[in-house]
Design a protein around this motif. Sequence first.
Motif, PDB file in Angstrom:
ATOM      1  N   VAL A  47      23.199  70.125  58.750  1.00 34.21           N
ATOM      2  CA  VAL A  47      24.310  69.395  58.121  1.00 34.21           C
ATOM      3  C   VAL A  47      25.166  70.357  57.292  1.00 34.21           C
ATOM      4  N   ILE A  48      24.493  71.255  56.549  1.00 32.25           N
ATOM      5  CA  ILE A  48      25.249  72.200  55.732  1.00 32.25           C
ATOM      6  C   ILE A  48      26.111  73.113  56.611  1.00 32.25           C
ATOM      7  N   ILE A  49      25.512  73.623  57.682  1.00 34.71           N
ATOM      8  CA  ILE A  49      26.297  74.503  58.563  1.00 34.71           C
ATOM      9  C   ILE A  49      27.440  73.720  59.197  1.00 34.71           C
ATOM     10  N   GLY A  50      27.164  72.473  59.569  1.00 37.08           N
ATOM     11  CA  GLY A  50      28.223  71.638  60.138  1.00 37.08           C
ATOM     12  C   GLY A  50      29.374  71.469  59.160  1.00 37.08           C
ATOM     13  N   ILE A  51      29.040  71.224  57.894  1.00 37.02           N
ATOM     14  CA  ILE A  51      30.090  71.077  56.879  1.00 37.02           C
ATOM     15  C   ILE A  51      30.840  72.402  56.696  1.00 37.02           C
ATOM     16  N   MET A 101      32.524  64.892  60.570  1.00 39.12           N
ATOM     17  CA  MET A 101      33.373  65.248  59.429  1.00 39.12           C
ATOM     18  C   MET A 101      34.843  65.237  59.809  1.00 39.12           C
ATOM     19  N   LYS A 102      35.109  65.716  61.045  1.00 36.43           N
ATOM     20  CA  LYS A 102      36.502  65.768  61.496  1.00 36.43           C
ATOM     21  C   LYS A 102      37.126  64.380  61.542  1.00 36.43           C
ATOM     22  N   MET A 103      36.288  63.364  61.736  1.00 34.21           N
ATOM     23  CA  MET A 103      36.830  62.013  61.869  1.00 34.21           C
ATOM     24  C   MET A 103      37.087  61.353  60.517  1.00 34.21           C
ATOM     25  N   ILE A 104      36.550  61.939  59.445  1.00 29.96           N
ATOM     26  CA  ILE A 104      36.800  61.369  58.110  1.00 29.96           C
ATOM     27  C   ILE A 104      38.223  61.748  57.692  1.00 29.96           C
ATOM     28  N   PRO A 105      39.020  60.767  57.297  1.00 29.96           N
ATOM     29  CA  PRO A 105      40.395  61.083  56.896  1.00 29.96           C
ATOM     30  C   PRO A 105      40.405  62.083  55.744  1.00 29.96           C
ATOM     31  N   THR A 106      41.238  63.106  55.836  1.00 34.75           N
ATOM     32  CA  THR A 106      41.263  64.132  54.788  1.00 34.75           C
ATOM     33  C   THR A 106      41.700  63.544  53.455  1.00 34.75           C
ATOM     34  N   SER A 107      42.455  62.435  53.516  1.00 35.74           N
ATOM     35  CA  SER A 107      42.934  61.835  52.266  1.00 35.74           C
ATOM     36  C   SER A 107      41.771  61.448  51.353  1.00 35.74           C
ATOM     37  N   ILE A 108      40.663  61.004  51.955  1.00 38.78           N
ATOM     38  CA  ILE A 108      39.505  60.617  51.142  1.00 38.78           C
ATOM     39  C   ILE A 108      38.997  61.814  50.350  1.00 38.78           C
ATOM     40  N   LYS A 109      38.903  62.961  51.052  1.00 35.01           N
ATOM     41  CA  LYS A 109      38.419  64.174  50.410  1.00 35.01           C
ATOM     42  C   LYS A 109      39.406  64.617  49.329  1.00 35.01           C
ATOM     43  N   TYR A 130      30.657  70.224  45.280  1.00 31.36           N
ATOM     44  CA  TYR A 130      29.353  69.777  45.801  1.00 31.36           C
ATOM     45  C   TYR A 130      29.198  68.268  45.667  1.00 31.36           C
ATOM     46  N   LYS A 131      29.854  67.711  44.622  1.00 30.59           N
ATOM     47  CA  LYS A 131      29.771  66.255  44.454  1.00 30.59           C
ATOM     48  C   LYS A 131      30.556  65.541  45.549  1.00 30.59           C
ATOM     49  N   ILE A 132      31.658  66.165  45.962  1.00 29.37           N
ATOM     50  CA  ILE A 132      32.433  65.549  47.041  1.00 29.37           C
ATOM     51  C   ILE A 132      31.610  65.531  48.328  1.00 29.37           C
ATOM     52  N   ILE A 133      30.897  66.627  48.562  1.00 27.50           N
ATOM     53  CA  ILE A 133      30.042  66.667  49.761  1.00 27.50           C
ATOM     54  C   ILE A 133      28.972  65.579  49.683  1.00 27.50           C
ATOM     55  N   LEU A 134      28.295  65.519  48.544  1.00 29.14           N
ATOM     56  CA  LEU A 134      27.160  64.601  48.424  1.00 29.14           C
ATOM     57  C   LEU A 134      27.584  63.146  48.273  1.00 29.14           C
ATOM     58  N   VAL A 137      30.887  61.860  48.808  1.00 22.60           N
ATOM     59  CA  VAL A 137      31.972  61.357  49.662  1.00 22.60           C
ATOM     60  C   VAL A 137      31.720  61.667  51.134  1.00 22.60           C
ATOM     61  N   LEU A 138      31.628  62.945  51.458  1.00 19.62           N
ATOM     62  CA  LEU A 138      31.564  63.305  52.883  1.00 19.62           C
ATOM     63  C   LEU A 138      30.304  62.759  53.558  1.00 19.62           C
ATOM     64  N   ILE A 139      29.154  63.032  52.967  1.00 17.53           N
ATOM     65  CA  ILE A 139      27.913  62.612  53.632  1.00 17.53           C
ATOM     66  C   ILE A 139      27.785  61.081  53.692  1.00 17.53           C
ATOM     67  N   PRO A 140      28.032  60.345  52.578  1.00 15.76           N
ATOM     68  CA  PRO A 140      27.952  58.876  52.706  1.00 15.76           C
ATOM     69  C   PRO A 140      28.977  58.303  53.692  1.00 15.76           C
ATOM     70  N   THR A 141      30.197  58.835  53.686  1.00 14.81           N
ATOM     71  CA  THR A 141      31.220  58.293  54.592  1.00 14.81           C
ATOM     72  C   THR A 141      30.834  58.529  56.045  1.00 14.81           C
ATOM     73  N   GLY A 142      30.284  59.714  56.295  1.00 10.77           N
ATOM     74  CA  GLY A 142      29.942  60.030  57.686  1.00 10.77           C
ATOM     75  C   GLY A 142      28.504  59.720  58.013  1.00 10.77           C
ATOM     76  N   PHE A 143      27.836  58.932  57.152  1.00  8.31           N
ATOM     77  CA  PHE A 143      26.398  58.755  57.293  1.00  8.31           C
ATOM     78  C   PHE A 143      25.980  58.271  58.686  1.00  8.31           C
ATOM     79  N   SER A 144      26.666  57.253  59.173  1.00  8.44           N
ATOM     80  CA  SER A 144      26.234  56.709  60.467  1.00  8.44           C
ATOM     81  C   SER A 144      26.414  57.741  61.576  1.00  8.44           C
TER      82      SER A 144
END
Lengths: 272, 297, 283
Positions: free
Chosen positions: B105-109, B179-187, B198-202, B204-211
């Motif tokens: 997951v980290i390398i993917g991010i 991650m690419k599918m998450i709208p950049t506006s959220i980030k 790191y908080k954004i990753i933990l 925002v990114l991971i919960p949004t893309g969880f499924s």
Amino acid sequence: MTTVAMAEKQVKMEERIVDIKNPVLSIQDLSIAYNKDKYAVKHVNADIKKNAITAIMGPSGCGKSTLLRAINRMHELYPDIVTEGKINLHDDDILKMSTIKLRRKIGMVFQRPNPFPTMSIYDNVIAGYKLNGIKLKRAERDEIVERSLRNVALWDEVKDSLMKKGTFLSGGQQQRLCIARALAFQPEVILLDEPTSALDPVATAKVEDLLVELKKDYTIVLVTHNMSQAARISDYSMFMYLGELVEYDKTKVMFTNPRDSRTEGYLTGKFG
Amino acid sequence: MKAQIELANQDNSSYRKLKDRIFFWFIVVMSVVTISPIVMIIGKLVVKGFRQFNFNFFTQTTPDTFEAMMAVSQGEIIPGGILNGITGSLLVVVLASVMAIPLGVIIGIYLYENQAKRYAGLIRSIADVLQGVPSIVLGLISYLWIVKHVTTGFSALAGSVSLCIMMLPLIIRSTEETMKMIPTSIKEAGLALGVPYYKIILRVLIPTGFSGLMTGILLAISRIIGETAPLMLTTLGSPVVNMNIAKPTSAVPLLIWEFYNDPNMVDLIWSSSLFLMGFVLTLNIISKRIAAKRRTI
Amino acid sequence: MKSDKVTKQILFAASLIILLTAAGMVFSLIMGAIPVFKEFGLGFVFSNEWDPTEGRENYGALPFIAGTLITSILAIVICLPMAFSTSLFIGEYFRKSAVASVISSMVDLLAGVPSIVYGLWGFYTLRPIIMELGLSPQGYGVFTSGIILAIMIIPYATSLSNEIISMVPNELKEAAYSLGATRMEVVFTVILPNARSGIVASYILAFGRALGETMAVTMLIGNSNVVPDSLFGTGNTMASVIANQFGEADGLKLSALIGIGLLLFIITALVNWIGKIIIKKFS
């Protein structure tokens, strides 16, 4: 509306249908449904004049494209489609003809230019022959390509790059290439589905001039949502609304003196 | 015109329509042929494996050859089960996941954050190459690294390292795609508020893309759970339940291989395979459900 | 922010791990293979003599390279008409219909069946059929393995191709229909030329899969260390010889097996790399 008024209106409609001697196409009580009870075209009657441009207008969703596609049975590409009524090409019922033969006699040009991207300009023009497995001698092929490209005034522009891919051309050139592809078979009728909607004004003007030129040899049916285009180049106009053919007349008559309030509303920009 | 005459003479329409029909039926028949093996395989597993499916099968370890032979000669079902295989598979797969999921997951991010960089391109290509490496080669690698130098002997850890390398590329790619599918506006909304990265990753990114991440992870697990070849070179196998990561361990696919090679145990092949197949199938269905749910949101 | 810098460093460090893993793999394989290459030189690759008997040890990988290539090529040949038809079924003829999604999930399921289960099915179902047909006395061999491999790689060959086939623009198909083409002619003159590179790439990736498959082939190929003498003859592949002979290997033999692993790694990496390049060019 009372039944009497309906009957009256029906009679008036009958009167209005233009009287065309020896029509190329004769559409008789044509109805088309994509699925049960949802009719896109309802009881359309119309004759199409030879060597003239007939424009079909109407707001989007009025069934004009479906009607056009029915003329060479392209509408059958949708599964479960129901077609009632008749379309005659001279004396043959096209719904009973083989689509292969029919589509040779009635060519089609689409909204967006769609030359085959894997083929050269030359091969695009000759594509109909190739697709139909018709074998031609080299000289015949060259002749057909040159004639067709000259017909669409593209020959001088592309004669030195015939082996290049058709997708390198500009949008307007691509659309004329597609018309040339349809002309290569020397069909009797050419159907055009909003052929200039993806083109800029200059390219549009060229295509319009071309169509006026082509009507000497071909019968042209044109779907357009651009009223001024219909006014500029067509000889006859149809106005369709909610699947019905509301009005069909000489273009000049219809634009100056529409008889149906819906046509008038459309032409004056009240809806559409 | 000459061409016009030719045209009229060359009426080939009925021949072409016939060809078209034949081609259509060729497509249909070949497609049915293509899917028939999966039907036959699952059918065979169910029919032949069902008989051995009982309580003991999941709670006891594998019988020895002699016990099995006695049972077969008396027409009884083979006693014992595959508990050592199930626990072994769990141990190896959990261990592999613990290593591969965070790292992947980290390398993917990282790849998602540095898409245009040449170095990221290199990492992406390496992930692609690793994805194509045959599992047996990964087994060899893990043997050379772990069995020889870390645990100095066959071990669960060695098996999980080879499976971890197998999982990594799958998780990396699915993470990046998610991650690419998450709208950049959220980030960007988070960044604009001055939230640490790191908080954004933990948060925002991971919960949004969880499924999306879950789908990738489950598919990766379903790929490795049936792997046999690398485990033959690394975990070796064990007749008892083992939970020590430095000791040899069994696994369900390894047991199938052992049963296959032991004429007395043949009856256990099918039930073990049925169990394995059922597990893979369940993972597949769950991940498809998650993916489908995601699409509707 | 300081924490941001640390976060970025952690992300970067993780990416280094995979870089080092890959580099380490190549390094370890090369180091492990050095003894056998020292002993036999390039003869290791080109000799077809494989004899582990102590005293007159001789290791040549040619039978396994040949076995791998022959079974994989056979697999792709058998797989071709099936994958081709299935992708047209899913991507064109029954596009977006329920029956297409059923077929497509069943094909996906093929990818989920463990290699060893394919081996069992091949052993207990396919092998008797081959024997019945009199193609091979024991039912083992290159042909049997090729069929199993073909089934195993179908999902890889179809998944990408049916997607690409379904992406061919409708406008192009309509253009061909309007010129009187039948559906089959549309398939061959419009759909396939436009989807060509994607289809080729997916077959290449499927071929890469076939090269490295181990268990099912090990159970079916017959495990004789010779270059297969016919389509129905027995042989051995690179992956299956490693699986088969690893247990009793040390010294020069282990080095020979690692050497085979190295060759297999190089071949599959190359094949996959070519496939990915074609995909990138296409998209």
